[in-house]
Design an enzyme around this catalytic site. Structure first.
Site, PDB file in Angstrom:
ATOM      1  N   ASN A 131       0.829  -1.214   0.000  1.00 14.60           N
ATOM      2  CA  ASN A 131       0.000   0.000   0.000  1.00 14.60           C
ATOM      3  C   ASN A 131       0.864   1.265   0.000  1.00 14.60           C
ATOM      4  OD1 ASN A 131      -2.340  -1.615   0.256  1.00 14.60           O
ATOM      5  ND2 ASN A 131      -1.965  -1.781   2.445  1.00 14.60           N
ATOM      6  N   HIS A 162     -14.066  -1.687   6.949  1.00 13.46           N
ATOM      7  CA  HIS A 162     -12.923  -2.459   7.455  1.00 13.46           C
ATOM      8  C   HIS A 162     -13.217  -3.181   8.773  1.00 13.46           C
ATOM      9  CE1 HIS A 162      -8.698  -2.874   9.019  1.00 13.46           C
ATOM     10  NE2 HIS A 162      -8.526  -3.234   7.760  1.00 13.46           N
ATOM     11  N   GLU A 217     -15.824   4.210   3.798  1.00 13.36           N
ATOM     12  CA  GLU A 217     -14.396   4.405   3.498  1.00 13.36           C
ATOM     13  C   GLU A 217     -14.300   5.306   2.275  1.00 13.36           C
ATOM     14  OE1 GLU A 217     -12.367   0.609   3.131  1.00 13.36           O
ATOM     15  OE2 GLU A 217     -13.225  -0.097   5.001  1.00 13.36           O
ATOM     16  N   SER A 236     -10.787  -0.854   0.660  1.00 13.27           N
ATOM     17  CA  SER A 236      -9.468  -1.480   0.669  1.00 13.27           C
ATOM     18  C   SER A 236      -9.360  -2.718  -0.202  1.00 13.27           C
ATOM     19  CB  SER A 236      -9.079  -1.846   2.105  1.00 13.27           C
ATOM     20  OG  SER A 236     -10.044  -2.703   2.672  1.00 13.27           O
ATOM     21  N   ASP A 280     -13.376   6.516   6.899  1.00 19.38           N
ATOM     22  CA  ASP A 280     -12.053   5.908   7.026  1.00 19.38           C
ATOM     23  C   ASP A 280     -11.322   6.195   5.713  1.00 19.38           C
ATOM     24  OD1 ASP A 280      -9.857   4.281   6.972  1.00 19.38           O
ATOM     25  OD2 ASP A 280     -10.864   2.532   7.815  1.00 19.38           O
ATOM     26  N   HIS A 337      -7.058   4.604   2.594  1.00 22.47           N
ATOM     27  CA  HIS A 337      -6.508   4.388   1.250  1.00 22.47           C
ATOM     28  C   HIS A 337      -6.691   5.598   0.337  1.00 22.47           C
ATOM     29  CE1 HIS A 337      -5.555   0.164   1.965  1.00 22.47           C
ATOM     30  NE2 HIS A 337      -6.643   0.168   2.716  1.00 22.47           N
ATOM     31  N   LYS A 340      -0.035   3.718   4.603  1.00 24.03           N
ATOM     32  CA  LYS A 340      -0.367   3.436   3.193  1.00 24.03           C
ATOM     33  C   LYS A 340       0.404   4.442   2.332  1.00 24.03           C
ATOM     34  CE  LYS A 340      -3.853   1.024   5.190  1.00 24.03           C
ATOM     35  NZ  LYS A 340      -3.551  -0.292   5.712  1.00 24.03           N
TER      36      LYS A 340
HETATM   37  C1  LIG Z   1      -9.671   0.694   5.302  1.00 19.61           C
HETATM   38  C2  LIG Z   1      -8.636   0.450   6.351  1.00 19.61           C
HETATM   39  N1  LIG Z   1      -8.770   1.041   7.543  1.00 19.61           N
HETATM   40  C3  LIG Z   1      -7.883   0.857   8.524  1.00 19.61           C
HETATM   41  C4  LIG Z   1      -6.791   0.040   8.343  1.00 19.61           C
HETATM   42  C5  LIG Z   1      -5.830  -0.164   9.462  1.00 19.61           C
HETATM   43  O1  LIG Z   1      -4.738   0.684   9.304  1.00 19.61           O
HETATM   44  P1  LIG Z   1      -3.303   0.264   9.875  1.00 19.61           P
HETATM   45  O2  LIG Z   1      -2.712  -0.645   8.859  1.00 19.61           O
HETATM   46  O3  LIG Z   1      -2.590   1.550  10.052  1.00 19.61           O
HETATM   47  O4  LIG Z   1      -3.563  -0.448  11.172  1.00 19.61           O
HETATM   48  C6  LIG Z   1      -6.595  -0.592   7.123  1.00 19.61           C
HETATM   49  C7  LIG Z   1      -5.413  -1.469   6.926  1.00 19.61           C
HETATM   50  O5  LIG Z   1      -5.448  -2.513   6.413  1.00 19.61           O
HETATM   51  C8  LIG Z   1      -7.543  -0.392   6.099  1.00 19.61           C
HETATM   52  O6  LIG Z   1      -7.415  -0.998   4.924  1.00 19.61           O
END
Ligand SMILES: Cc1ncc(COP(=O)(O)O)c(C=O)c1O
Length: 406
Positions: A58, A144, A184, A188, A213, A216, A242
């Site tokens: 990422n 997520h 989001e 993701s 969120d 990405h 990311k």
């Molecule tokens: C949409 C989303 N939110 C939150 C996270 C979590 O972030 P981190 O990798 O910093 O724990 C991810 C990671 O995979 C994600 O894809």
């Protein structure tokens, strides 16, 4: 005789193995000869003595390998030490943390920010602390795992709307006195984008907060890295692991929200703070991404090239316009087989299986970065086309597969 827990562990692992769902780590290493032009050549790593081009990270802008950012981390560690030494409420909060919070607020227009060591803990802390059993929360079906876990812990009533469906979201908002809607910016596993402006208007109409969120999207999608973000979005979660290529996360919102989290969020209060060196690094990475818009441009050229080559080679993608390019295969074991065959050709892509994605929608998750060279993208697509036809994969391109519950 085995203990109860040994028996349980063995049975669960056996079942996962049978379904092709067992997860195993792979020890990767770096070949320094491959990384001499780290920020200008395709990302590569070594696994069991062989080099692979990485199409599964990422690190969308390639920032994890930028020498100036390594220097920023080094300088941060020299200045503050290598760790924060305490929770933020004890002695773990420094001017490096404050500087990063201010920069993130300037970029997005939010009043205040709170830093966490990961996006996962930022999301769970936010959900657990903000909501309780008196709240009704509506969320996109594909949000997520960290959001779902936090909501479950909060005791809030969770209602899911069909992925990216304004009609479905509006139905839920109209029927329920909703505290917040969660989505989001870029999904993701599907790589598609939420209709943020429209969702924001719906939320305003129904007096619900919009929580996004932005893991990405931040630093890579123009949409919400500007002072307009706070006008549309009440709470924005950004992550540094990311597009910023480093580590950590922040919750951005009103001063009242951040003060509330400082006093109540257990993940914040009872955990060692993000190190100041990492905060200094994330600040440097944020500034680097802002003054190097050509990286975003290069990323989008690479995405366009990848999609064009796939179209020409009849490789059916899901239709994403972002760095995340999924190719749905369906069956978990077949997905692993395709990923293995690509590895045999030196191409490393993510094989994503349930429960990360809905049953029946196992997929390759191919990610592009600004650092990929055009010839490596061409090799990736050529190998993909060959492997798919060799393995005879029945490709699932129907979107329904991803609209099932997660
Ligand atoms: C949409 C989303 N939110 C939150 C996270 C979590 O972030 P981190 O990798 O910093 O724990 C991810 C990671 O995979 C994600 O894809």
């Amino acid at each position: 005789m085995s203990s109860l827990l040994e028996t349980k562990i063995a049975a669960r692992q056996h079942a996962l193995r049978e379904q092709g769902l067992l997860r195993q780590r792979k020890v990767l290493s770096v070949d320094h000869a491959l990384n001499t032009n780290a920020s200008t050549s395709s990302p590569r790593f070594v696994f069991k003595g062989r080099a692979y081009v990485n199409f599964s990270s990422n690190d969308y802008l390639g920032l994890s390998r930028v020498p100036q950012l390594a220097e920023a981390l080094h300088l941060g560690a020299q200045t503050y030490g290598v760790g924060s030494g305490a929770s933020p409420l004890v002695t773990g909060y420094s001017d490096a943390h404050l500087a990063l919070e201010r920069e993130l607020c300037d970029l997005t227009g939010h009043e205040a920010a709170l830093l966490f060591c990961s996006g996962f803990s930022a999301n769970t802390a936010l959900m657990k602390t903000l909501f309780d059993q008196h709240d009704i929360v509506v969320a996109d079906k594909l949000v997520h795992a960290s959001i779902i876990d936090g909501l479950q812990d909060s005791g809030a009533q969770l209602k899911r709307f069909l992925h990216n469906s304004l009609e479905s979201a509006e139905r839920l908002l109209a029927r329920n006195q909703t505290s917040a809607l969660i989505t989001e910016s870029v999904f993701s596993m599907d790589g598609d984008c939420a209709p943020i402006s429209e969702l924001s208007a719906l939320c305003r109409q129904h007096h619900a907060w919009l929580i996004v969120d932005d893991a990405h999207g931040f630093a890579v999608l123009d949409g919400y890295n500007n002072a307009e973000a706070a006008k549309l979005i009440d709470v924005q979660v950004v992550t540094f692991g990311k597009a910023l290529g480093c580590q950590g996360a922040a919750v951005l919102g009103s001063q009242a929200l951040i003060d509330f989290l400082v006093s109540n969020a257990r993940e914040y209060i009872y955990s060692t703070a993000l190190s100041p060196a990492n905060a200094a690094l994330a600040l440097a990475a944020t500034q680097y991404s802002t003054v190097h818009p050509e990286l975003q441009q290069k990323l989008f050229e690479n995405i366009t090239l990848f999609k064009r080559l796939c179209r020409e080679a009849n490789v059916p993608l899901l239709g994403s316009d972002t760095a995340i390019q999924p190719l749905i295969i369906g069956d978990a074991l077949q997905t692993l087989q395709v990923a293995e065959e690509l590895r045999a050709a030196g191409i490393w892509v993510g094989a994503i299986r349930p429960p990360t994605v809905p049953i029946g929608s196992a997929r390759l998750r191919i990610t592009l970065t600004a650092a990929h060279a055009a010839e490596d993208i061409a090799t990736c697509v050529a190998q993909l086309a060959q492997v798919l036809s060799r393995v005879g994969v029945p490709l699932v391109t129907e979107r329904q597969a991803t609209d099932e519950h997660r």
